[in-house]
Design an enzyme around this catalytic site. Structure first.
Site, PDB file in Angstrom:
ATOM      1  N   GLY A   8       0.816  -1.216   0.000  1.00 30.34           N
ATOM      2  CA  GLY A   8       0.000   0.000   0.000  1.00 30.34           C
ATOM      3  C   GLY A   8       0.845   1.259   0.000  1.00 30.34           C
ATOM      4  N   HIS A   9       1.977   1.242  -0.708  1.00 29.55           N
ATOM      5  CA  HIS A   9       2.962   2.334  -0.582  1.00 29.55           C
ATOM      6  C   HIS A   9       2.525   3.649  -1.225  1.00 29.55           C
ATOM      7  CE1 HIS A   9       3.787   1.060  -4.662  1.00 29.55           C
ATOM      8  NE2 HIS A   9       4.494   2.151  -4.847  1.00 29.55           N
ATOM      9  N   VAL A  13      -0.755   6.176   4.510  1.00 25.61           N
ATOM     10  CA  VAL A  13       0.143   5.556   5.486  1.00 25.61           C
ATOM     11  C   VAL A  13       1.371   4.968   4.786  1.00 25.61           C
ATOM     12  CG1 VAL A  13       0.360   3.700   7.175  1.00 25.61           C
ATOM     13  CG2 VAL A  13      -1.742   5.046   7.071  1.00 25.61           C
ATOM     14  N   ARG A  34      -0.343  -1.420  -7.715  1.00 24.31           N
ATOM     15  CA  ARG A  34      -1.490  -2.328  -7.820  1.00 24.31           C
ATOM     16  C   ARG A  34      -1.543  -2.993  -9.201  1.00 24.31           C
ATOM     17  NH1 ARG A  34      -7.080   0.055  -5.910  1.00 24.31           N
ATOM     18  NH2 ARG A  34      -5.659   0.593  -4.262  1.00 24.31           N
ATOM     19  N   LEU A  39      -3.340  -7.171  -4.510  1.00 20.11           N
ATOM     20  CA  LEU A  39      -3.323  -7.896  -3.231  1.00 20.11           C
ATOM     21  C   LEU A  39      -4.621  -8.646  -2.956  1.00 20.11           C
ATOM     22  CD1 LEU A  39      -1.512  -5.201  -1.054  1.00 20.11           C
ATOM     23  CD2 LEU A  39      -0.516  -7.284  -1.996  1.00 20.11           C
ATOM     24  N   LEU A 103      -1.771  -2.878  10.438  1.00 23.69           N
ATOM     25  CA  LEU A 103      -2.380  -1.620  10.894  1.00 23.69           C
ATOM     26  C   LEU A 103      -3.885  -1.759  10.989  1.00 23.69           C
ATOM     27  CD1 LEU A 103       0.265  -0.301   8.971  1.00 23.69           C
ATOM     28  CD2 LEU A 103      -0.629   1.490  10.430  1.00 23.69           C
ATOM     29  N   SER A 105      -7.379   0.007  13.216  1.00 22.23           N
ATOM     30  CA  SER A 105      -8.011   1.330  13.259  1.00 22.23           C
ATOM     31  C   SER A 105      -8.732   1.472  14.586  1.00 22.23           C
ATOM     32  CB  SER A 105      -9.017   1.418  12.121  1.00 22.23           C
ATOM     33  OG  SER A 105      -9.890   2.498  12.350  1.00 22.23           O
ATOM     34  N   SER A 106      -8.908   2.708  15.029  1.00 18.80           N
ATOM     35  CA  SER A 106      -9.563   2.925  16.326  1.00 18.80           C
ATOM     36  C   SER A 106     -11.032   2.513  16.290  1.00 18.80           C
ATOM     37  CB  SER A 106      -9.438   4.388  16.746  1.00 18.80           C
ATOM     38  OG  SER A 106     -10.022   5.229  15.779  1.00 18.80           O
ATOM     39  N   CYS A 107     -11.599   2.305  15.082  1.00 19.74           N
ATOM     40  CA  CYS A 107     -13.023   1.927  15.035  1.00 19.74           C
ATOM     41  C   CYS A 107     -13.247   0.455  15.390  1.00 19.74           C
ATOM     42  CB  CYS A 107     -13.646   2.270  13.696  1.00 19.74           C
ATOM     43  SG  CYS A 107     -12.962   1.334  12.365  1.00 19.74           S
ATOM     44  N   TYR A 134     -16.091  -2.489   8.082  1.00 17.97           N
ATOM     45  CA  TYR A 134     -14.651  -2.181   8.095  1.00 17.97           C
ATOM     46  C   TYR A 134     -14.032  -2.618   9.419  1.00 17.97           C
ATOM     47  CZ  TYR A 134     -10.459   0.792   8.092  1.00 17.97           C
ATOM     48  OH  TYR A 134      -9.170   1.274   8.159  1.00 17.97           O
ATOM     49  N   LYS A 138     -11.011  -5.410  10.268  1.00 18.77           N
ATOM     50  CA  LYS A 138      -9.786  -5.081  11.013  1.00 18.77           C
ATOM     51  C   LYS A 138      -9.635  -5.960  12.259  1.00 18.77           C
ATOM     52  CE  LYS A 138      -7.864  -1.877   8.506  1.00 18.77           C
ATOM     53  NZ  LYS A 138      -6.510  -2.084   7.935  1.00 18.77           N
ATOM     54  N   LEU A 164      -6.203   9.525  10.886  1.00 17.83           N
ATOM     55  CA  LEU A 164      -4.928   9.983  10.324  1.00 17.83           C
ATOM     56  C   LEU A 164      -5.145  11.037   9.259  1.00 17.83           C
ATOM     57  CD1 LEU A 164      -3.489   6.405   9.867  1.00 17.83           C
ATOM     58  CD2 LEU A 164      -2.896   8.011  11.688  1.00 17.83           C
ATOM     59  N   HIS A 177     -12.091  11.292   4.595  1.00  9.51           N
ATOM     60  CA  HIS A 177     -12.308  11.568   6.013  1.00  9.51           C
ATOM     61  C   HIS A 177     -12.502  13.077   6.218  1.00  9.51           C
ATOM     62  CE1 HIS A 177     -10.329   7.571   6.375  1.00  9.51           C
ATOM     63  NE2 HIS A 177     -11.256   7.435   7.300  1.00  9.51           N
TER      64      HIS A 177
END
Ligand code: GFB
Length: 310
Positions: A8-9, A13, A34, A39, A103, A105-107, A134, A138, A164, A177
């Site tokens: 995911g470069h 992030v 991609r 992926l 990684l 997520s806070s959710c 989502y 995660k 983020l 976001h």
């Protein structure tokens, strides 16, 4: 030299990780677009790992978006994220990757968690409905890492970043976001001398924001700790209301008009502030204030826009 694969470069992030890792001694970076490696294709990911045999993996590839994107594309948010993480984690395990960082997520935490949210709040209550698909993907990724570690003795680590922002974010007015959306909207309104800008929801929800360069720094720090520290929240430990964020954005962008809150849009969870005492105890803290981070990102946004127009 360590061969380090950043999945995911090109994203928010992943691009920050590439900037950070290119300053890290002894690192040979491995990235693929991609078009060259999808992926979500299991066989392609397996072949990639067998061929390239990276030593470390940062799993920053994910389908992400703001509150509206989560509500509009729920099937993609759960399907793509499950596919990507399943394939990468399995490929990494089979090819003997020494360490992987996942990684989250806070959710992943319940909608009405105690604030600030400790890592121990995981799976203690119902999730926020606007991003449940989502969040469940995660949570599955986190559990996958833990299960591989238990069954196969891998060293797959997990971090849970707060909201983020930074360069290479998605600035689309509908799917992004809140922070990039407001930056773009105030920028447009300033240029067009628009008298009013609409902010979704009541403005009352509280959110915490971390610059992607600070997150990348935290990720490398966690990857380099001698032992797996277990699940770690990554944030600043400080939040503000969406209305306060909008005021700050007006100042940075120089917008002089009025704000209108559109209460027909969902607020999402009332607060999402992470308890960062565990990562702080390992010696990491963010370097940028929110204001500095927004100013730097706005500079990048304007430069990119100018470069796009020339
Ligand atoms: O950033 P955001 O979409 O995500 O929205 P969440 C945060 C808050 O900002 C909500 C308000 O209360 C929105 O109603 N908001 C105001 C806006 N104006 C805007 C706008 O123009 N665009 C957007 N997007 N919001 C996401 C999850 O939740 O957080 C994801 O849906 C992920 O799955 C991410 O976990 C970190 O913080 O509510």
């Amino acid at each position: 030299m360590k061969r380090v694969f950043v999945a995911g470069h090109r994203g928010l992030v992943g691009s920050a990780l590439v900037r950070r890792l290119s300053r890290e001694p002894g690192v040979e970076l491995l990235t693929l677009t991609r078009e060259r490696l999808d992926l979500t294709e299991q066989a392609a990911v397996r072949d990639f790992f067998e061929r390239e045999r990276p030593d470390q993996v940062y799993l920053a590839a994910a389908k992400v978006g703001g509150i509206h994107a989560n509500a509009t594309y729920p099937a993609e948010f759960i399907q793509d994220n499950l596919d990507i993480q399943n394939h990468v984690i399995q490929g990494a395990s089979r090819s003997g990757v020494e360490r992987l960082l996942f990684l989250g997520s806070s959710c992943i935490y319940p909608r009405l968690s105690p604030q600030p949210i400790p890592e121990s709040a995981l799976l203690t209550g119902p999730l926020e409905p606007t991003n449940q698909p989502y969040a469940l993907a995660k949570i599955a990724g986190l559990e996958l890492c833990r299960s591989y570690n238990r069954q196969y003795g891998t060293d797959f680590r997990c971090v849970m970043p707060t909201n983020l922002f930074g360069p290479h974010d998605n600035f689309d007015l509908d799917t992004s976001h809140v922070l990039p959306a407001l930056m773009h909207r105030f920028h447009q309104a300033t240029r067009q001398n628009a008298p009013t800008v609409t902010v979704w929801g009541s403005g009352a929800p509280r959110r915490e924001f971390l610059h992607s360069d600070d997150l990348a720094d935290a990720c490398v720090h966690v990857m380099n700790l001698p032992e797996d520290p277990g699940l770690l929240n990554i944030g600043t430990g400080q939040d503000l209301t969406i209305a306060e964020l909008a005021e700050m954005m007006c100042e940075v962008v120089g917008y002089q008009g009025d704000l209108r809150f559109d209460r027909s849009r969902p607020d999402g969870p009332p607060q999402k502030l992470l308890d960062v005492s565990r990562i702080s105890a390992t010696g990491w803290r963010p370097r940028r204030s929110l204001r500095e981070g927004i100013e730097q990102t706005y500079q990048w946004f304007r430069d990119t826009e100018l470069a796009g127009r020339s």
